[in-house]
Design an enzyme around this catalytic site. Structure first.
Site, short mmCIF file in Angstrom:
data_model
loop_
_atom_site.label_atom_id
_atom_site.label_comp_id
_atom_site.label_asym_id
_atom_site.label_seq_id
_atom_site.Cartn_x
_atom_site.Cartn_y
_atom_site.Cartn_z
N ASN A 8 0.88 -1.17 0.00
CA ASN A 8 0.00 0.00 0.00
C ASN A 8 0.92 1.22 0.00
O ASN A 8 1.42 1.62 1.05
CB ASN A 8 -0.91 -0.01 1.23
CG ASN A 8 -1.93 1.11 1.22
OD1 ASN A 8 -1.85 2.03 0.40
ND2 ASN A 8 -2.88 1.06 2.14
N ASP A 146 -9.37 -0.34 -5.34
CA ASP A 146 -10.40 0.02 -4.37
C ASP A 146 -11.77 0.16 -5.02
O ASP A 146 -12.80 -0.07 -4.39
CB ASP A 146 -10.06 1.36 -3.72
CG ASP A 146 -9.20 1.21 -2.47
OD1 ASP A 146 -8.55 0.17 -2.33
OD2 ASP A 146 -9.20 2.14 -1.65
N ASN A 335 -11.84 1.01 16.96
CA ASN A 335 -11.27 1.37 18.26
C ASN A 335 -12.03 2.41 19.06
O ASN A 335 -11.75 2.56 20.25
CB ASN A 335 -9.82 1.86 18.05
CG ASN A 335 -8.93 0.77 17.49
OD1 ASN A 335 -8.76 -0.28 18.10
ND2 ASN A 335 -8.38 0.99 16.30
#
Length: 397
Positions: A8, A146, A335
């Site tokens: 990436n 993507d 998170n």
């Protein structure tokens, strides 16, 4: 057994993961930052070790050379010959690439041509591809797009209500992004639901510094929030998300220097979103800390962010006439229990019942009660694994 690297690459960074395939075992992972700047940092993680070095890395070719040398230096591989494939994440594939593709010079030229649709992403990806082709010219090189997952969107979802010539001449339409992530987490959610993915309706929320929401019906993307570029859709760390287009000429009339397209692109991509509203940070952790300390700008930034997320998720219930599950993934989605709770608090009308304890303490899996009509899952994304799988698949064709 073969070894495959998933890459990436950004304009000044290169994130990587080395797999043993087809066993899908992660042998090592790493990140090279500040490429082209002084004091570049290369970090390698393997076998419960983490090794970092600071040095000057001029370009992506040098970054890849350092990556490969580190694999030898730390005895992760004995020879470059052990690496048989490399897969590259590419944000924009336009209408040219409907699926992952082997990379030849024609494909690489198209990726560079499509940089206008992803100016912050495609140039870095192209640099990474060229670097590997220079240093490891004989291995299988694959581009994983993507946008590919979103090519299943119907025309009613991807067309903009502008004159037809802008579509026919310039392919101005919605392409979406984060497709590899949305594909992976929707497949994992179907497993948690215990249903074939073809029988599911899932809303996936990739919530990191970049944010996109996707309606996945029967395993296929039927609508997504990002548009022609990754600037569209939901408010993000430094990006505006959706705007009234008339804002652009309105600002230009008052600030003539904004007539420069590059200047507008920079402000809307780099100076907006959480950073623009809070005038403090693009990091949600800083925003929440500021909000808790009574900072009004941080509070507004947080509330705007939650509002935009909630609206997109709610609208996709309408697109699919319901949903079996919502998935939160990526840095904030995985998170931040605060963000999840705030977003879901406004969606109880759909029969969502969040278990507060699961939301706070359960890092992965279902965070709803047994009676919730719609399940909500926290699922860590694994784009690198999808990339490695596509390399393996295309190597055998």
């Amino acid at each position: 057994m073969t070894k495959t690297i998933a890459i990436n690459a950004g304009s000044s960074s290169l994130k990587w993961q080395l797999y043993e395939m087809p066993e899908e075992v992660v042998l090592a992972k790493g990140l090279i930052e500040r490429i082209g700047l002084r004091d570049s940092v290369s970090t390698v993680k393997f076998a419960d070790r983490s090794e970092s070095q600071t040095l000057d890395i001029a370009d992506h070719v040098q970054a890849v050379k350092i990556l490969l040398d580190d694999l030898i230096r730390f005895d992760i591989i004995k020879s470059y010959d052990e690496i048989t494939g490399v897969g590259h994440r590419v944000v924009a594939g336009g209408e040219y690439f409907k699926e992952s593709s082997l990379v030849d010079e024609y494909a690489l030229a198209k990726i560079e041509e499509l940089s206008a649709s992803a100016p912050l992403h495609n140039p870095g990806a192209a640099s990474g591809i060229r670097a590997f082709k220079e240093l490891l010219p004989d291995i299988t090189s694959v581009a994983v797009f993507d946008t590919a997952f979103h090519t299943s969107m119907p025309e009613v979802a991807y067309r903009y209500p502008v004159p037809n010539r802008y579509y026919t001449d310039y392919q101005v339409r919605k392409y979406g992004a984060h497709g590899t992530s949305h594909q992976y987490v929707s497949q994992e959610a179907a497993k948690l639901l215990g249903k074939p993915i073809e029988e599911t309706k899932i809303i996936t929320a990739h919530v990191g510094n970049g944010v996109s929401i996707t309606a996945v019906d029967g395993g296929k993307s039927v609508d997504t929030s990002m548009g022609l570029t990754p600037l569209g859709g939901v408010m993000m760390g430094t990006r505006t998300g959706d705007l009234d287009p008339a804002i652009i000429p309105f600002i230009i009339d008052r600030e003539p220097d904004m007539a420069d397209a590059e200047r507008i692109r920079h402000v809307f991509n780099k100076e907006s979103g959480l950073l623009g509203i809070s005038e403090k940070s693009s990091d949600m952790r800083d925003i929440i800390a500021g909000k808790e300390a009574g900072d009004e700008k941080c509070t507004l930034a947080y509330d705007l962010y939650v509002d935009r997320l909630r609206k997109y998720i709610a609208q996709y219930f309408g697109v699919m006439n319901g949903a079996d599950a919502i998935v939160f993934t990526a840095g904030i989605g995985e998170n931040s229990a605060d963000v999840r709770a705030s977003v879901l608090d406004g969606l109880t009308w759909f029969g969502i019942e969040v278990d507060p304890e699961k939301n706070v303490f359960g890092r992965v899996g279902d965070i709803t009660t047994a009676d919730s009509a719609v399940k909500v899952f926290v699922i860590p994304t694994d784009e690198e694994l999808v990339i490695a799988r596509d390399v393996e698949r295309l190597k055998t064709k």
